[in-house]
Each structure stands twice: as C-alpha cells, then as structure tokens.
Scaffold this motif. Structure first.
Motif, PDB file in Angstrom:
ATOM      1  N   LYS A   1     -31.229   3.997  -0.568  1.00 27.31           N
ATOM      2  CA  LYS A   1     -31.542   5.316  -0.016  1.00 27.31           C
ATOM      3  C   LYS A   1     -31.550   5.312   1.507  1.00 27.31           C
ATOM      4  O   LYS A   1     -31.415   6.368   2.134  1.00 27.31           O
ATOM      5  N   TYR A   2     -31.654   4.128   2.114  1.00 32.66           N
ATOM      6  CA  TYR A   2     -31.629   4.050   3.572  1.00 32.66           C
ATOM      7  C   TYR A   2     -30.214   4.232   4.121  1.00 32.66           C
ATOM      8  O   TYR A   2     -30.029   4.435   5.323  1.00 32.66           O
ATOM      9  N   LYS A   3     -29.222   4.141   3.258  1.00 34.25           N
ATOM     10  CA  LYS A   3     -27.855   4.491   3.619  1.00 34.25           C
ATOM     11  C   LYS A   3     -27.462   5.851   3.042  1.00 34.25           C
ATOM     12  O   LYS A   3     -26.327   6.301   3.216  1.00 34.25           O
ATOM     13  N   GLY A   4     -28.394   6.488   2.313  1.00 35.42           N
ATOM     14  CA  GLY A   4     -28.130   7.813   1.761  1.00 35.42           C
ATOM     15  C   GLY A   4     -27.670   7.818   0.326  1.00 35.42           C
ATOM     16  O   GLY A   4     -27.297   8.865  -0.194  1.00 35.42           O
ATOM     17  N   TYR A   5     -27.699   6.638  -0.362  1.00 34.23           N
ATOM     18  CA  TYR A   5     -27.234   6.555  -1.737  1.00 34.23           C
ATOM     19  C   TYR A   5     -28.407   6.336  -2.691  1.00 34.23           C
ATOM     20  O   TYR A   5     -29.017   5.275  -2.708  1.00 34.23           O
ATOM     21  N   ASP A   6     -28.731   7.342  -3.509  1.00 35.69           N
ATOM     22  CA  ASP A   6     -29.625   7.086  -4.622  1.00 35.69           C
ATOM     23  C   ASP A   6     -28.890   6.282  -5.689  1.00 35.69           C
ATOM     24  O   ASP A   6     -29.462   5.409  -6.341  1.00 35.69           O
ATOM     25  N   PHE A   7     -27.607   6.614  -5.837  1.00 42.39           N
ATOM     26  CA  PHE A   7     -26.801   5.967  -6.867  1.00 42.39           C
ATOM     27  C   PHE A   7     -25.333   6.178  -6.522  1.00 42.39           C
ATOM     28  O   PHE A   7     -24.915   7.297  -6.228  1.00 42.39           O
ATOM     29  N   LYS A   8     -24.558   5.108  -6.538  1.00 37.95           N
ATOM     30  CA  LYS A   8     -23.120   5.223  -6.313  1.00 37.95           C
ATOM     31  C   LYS A   8     -22.389   4.272  -7.244  1.00 37.95           C
ATOM     32  O   LYS A   8     -22.699   3.087  -7.310  1.00 37.95           O
ATOM     33  N   ILE A   9     -21.437   4.818  -7.978  1.00 34.70           N
ATOM     34  CA  ILE A   9     -20.610   3.974  -8.836  1.00 34.70           C
ATOM     35  C   ILE A   9     -19.154   4.192  -8.461  1.00 34.70           C
ATOM     36  O   ILE A   9     -18.709   5.327  -8.236  1.00 34.70           O
ATOM     37  N   SER A  10     -18.428   3.098  -8.328  1.00 37.59           N
ATOM     38  CA  SER A  10     -17.018   3.144  -7.952  1.00 37.59           C
ATOM     39  C   SER A  10     -16.194   2.404  -9.002  1.00 37.59           C
ATOM     40  O   SER A  10     -16.603   1.343  -9.481  1.00 37.59           O
ATOM     41  N   ALA A  11     -15.060   2.963  -9.346  1.00 37.46           N
ATOM     42  CA  ALA A  11     -14.115   2.309 -10.254  1.00 37.46           C
ATOM     43  C   ALA A  11     -12.747   2.338  -9.588  1.00 37.46           C
ATOM     44  O   ALA A  11     -12.359   3.360  -9.008  1.00 37.46           O
ATOM     45  N   LEU A  12     -12.028   1.227  -9.624  1.00 40.35           N
ATOM     46  CA  LEU A  12     -10.727   1.189  -8.974  1.00 40.35           C
ATOM     47  C   LEU A  12      -9.734   0.362  -9.761  1.00 40.35           C
ATOM     48  O   LEU A  12     -10.100  -0.542 -10.520  1.00 40.35           O
ATOM     49  N   THR A  13      -8.475   0.700  -9.586  1.00 42.52           N
ATOM     50  CA  THR A  13      -7.390  -0.059 -10.198  1.00 42.52           C
ATOM     51  C   THR A  13      -6.214  -0.075  -9.243  1.00 42.52           C
ATOM     52  O   THR A  13      -5.968   0.897  -8.514  1.00 42.52           O
ATOM     53  N   GLY A  14      -5.505  -1.187  -9.218  1.00 40.81           N
ATOM     54  CA  GLY A  14      -4.377  -1.313  -8.316  1.00 40.81           C
ATOM     55  C   GLY A  14      -3.715  -2.663  -8.484  1.00 40.81           C
ATOM     56  O   GLY A  14      -3.804  -3.285  -9.547  1.00 40.81           O
ATOM     57  N   PHE A  15      -3.063  -3.144  -7.429  1.00 41.92           N
ATOM     58  CA  PHE A  15      -2.415  -4.445  -7.500  1.00 41.92           C
ATOM     59  C   PHE A  15      -2.537  -5.164  -6.162  1.00 41.92           C
ATOM     60  O   PHE A  15      -2.673  -4.539  -5.108  1.00 41.92           O
ATOM     61  N   LYS A  16      -2.493  -6.485  -6.250  1.00 43.10           N
ATOM     62  CA  LYS A  16      -2.545  -7.344  -5.069  1.00 43.10           C
ATOM     63  C   LYS A  16      -1.178  -7.992  -4.870  1.00 43.10           C
ATOM     64  O   LYS A  16      -0.543  -8.436  -5.828  1.00 43.10           O
TER      65      LYS A  16
END
Length: 240
Positions: free
Chosen positions: A104-119
């Motif tokens: 919460k000190y960065k402003g996030y109560d909750f953050k979920i991220s999902a990603l897909t790609g290639f290296k």
C-alpha cells in the motif's frame, strides 16, 4: 505468520527435491536502503525454487519486506511469482508467467500480472555468460490503495526486457535486466523496472549479493505518491 509459512513450504520443498540435480533452491535475507515512496531502512526475506532441463524451466519465488519506525509501520510488501520457459536453452524460448504483489506504500492493495511471450537468446557461453532479450504481452489487474484514483483497474501492456548474466573470474557474477512496459492503449502510460546485481561466492553454497533496483511509473493513482522507487540491497544468499 504468512511469510513464515511460505518460507517453511519453500524449505520443505527444497529438501524434498535436493537429491535431484536439476532442482535449485535459494534462501536469502538482507538489508535495504530505500528512497522515493518508501524512505527508510528495512529488512527483506526471499526464497526461490527453480528446476532446469533441456525442455522446460520452472521458477517459483517470493519476496517479503517489513519495516517499523517508532512503533509505526512504514513499509510492508509481498511479491510471489511463477514462470515457465519452454526450450530455455534454444535460440527462441516461449514463456508464460504470473506475479502477485501487494504494497500500500506504493499504492497497491493488490496487483496481479499475467504475461506470455518469447525470449531470444543473443549470445551464450556455458557457465560464463548469457545475453538475451524478451518480448511479451502483459495483463495487469490492480486494486489501488486510494479509493479515488485516476487509473484503469485493467491494463494490457507490451513488455520488452533485455537481460545479461556474466561471470567474471572464478567467484564474481554480474546480472542485469530492465523491463519497459508501455500500455497498449496509451504509450504515455508506462512502467520501467530495472535491476543490477553483483554476486560474490563466499563458500560453495553461500553468496554475498548487492543489488540496485529502480522502478518508474509514468502515471500514479494520486499525487500522494512519487513516480520512482529506488532501493539498494545487501544480502546473504544460501544456494542448495
């Protein structure tokens, strides 16, 4: 209590798989000097469980930070991530990943991220160096701490990440990666996460690590927050 339970789970898993050479476990603790939204001295605990073979790489990790000053909580953050890389030693390697964080000190109560790609692996030399760049699409779902804010809860982003791993001498390692993640709807809304690590082997399993981390967000939920967060960490890491 939650942090202790997760640490114990990681340790149990590590001992259960330690007999298999493809599994690696890291457990660390360290000190952090922060500036930006968090301006204090804090302690961190983290762990990582990783499996590598020629077909797939799996990585499960978490990081926890907590700080009190004069009996007042000034920082509390938790991150946990899971990712899979297919054909990780090939020139092209597709991957999927997800991350959950709260602070919460960065402003996030909750953050979920999902990603897909290639290296794409630019250059590699076994046990010496690894240079690569990745391209991915990210879905962010954020519950911001301020009830009134000007940001969208759901955002799709492009993610570009160069990554470097380099061994220098027998016992010294350098690692760096930078994520540049603009919104696909508005390129003026972007996030930059950059990390540089210096690691020195003390014993076969014990490492001293110094890392410099920088985060920049072009758009904020309210004017009470700052665009950047900077941290310098010194930690001891145990590799099993």
């Amino acid at each position: 209590m939650m942090k202790l339970s997760i640490t114990l789970i990681f340790i149990v898993l590590a001992f259960n798989v330690s007999a298999q050479k493809r599994w690696n476990f890291e457990l660390g603790a360290g000190m952090t000097q922060n500036s930006g939204n968090v301006d204090n001295f804090s302690l961190k605990n983290y762990a990582e469980l990783e499996r590598n073979d020629s077909l797939i790489s799996t990585n499960l990790n978490y990081k926890f930070v907590y700080q009190k000053e004069d009996e007042e909580e000034t920082n509390k953050g938790f991150n946990v991530g899971l990712n899979f890389d297919l054909f990780q030693y090939g020139r092209f390697s597709p991957f999927v990943a997800t991350e959950l964080m709260t602070n919460k000190y960065k402003g996030y109560d909750f953050k979920i991220s999902a990603l897909t790609g290639f290296k794409y692996r630019i250059f590699t030399k076994k046990d010496t160096c690894d240079y690569s760049i990745s391209l991915a699409v990210v879905y962010d779902n954020v519950d911001y701490t301020p009830e009134e804010n000007k940001l969208d809860r759901e955002v799709f982003r492009l993610s570009v990440r160069p990554k470097i791993k380099q061994k220098i001498g027998d016992n010294f390692y350098i690692g760096h990666n930078t994520f540049y993640q603009p919104s696909l709807k508005d390129f003026s809304d972007y996030i930059i996460n950059s990390s540089t690590k210096f690691s020195s082997k003390i014993t076969t399993k014990l490492f001293l690590e110094i890392s410099f981390n920088y985060e920049y967000r072009s758009k904020l939920p309210t004017e009470d927050y700052k665009n950047y967060d900077v941290s310098t960490e010194i930690s001891l890491k145990l590799k099993l």
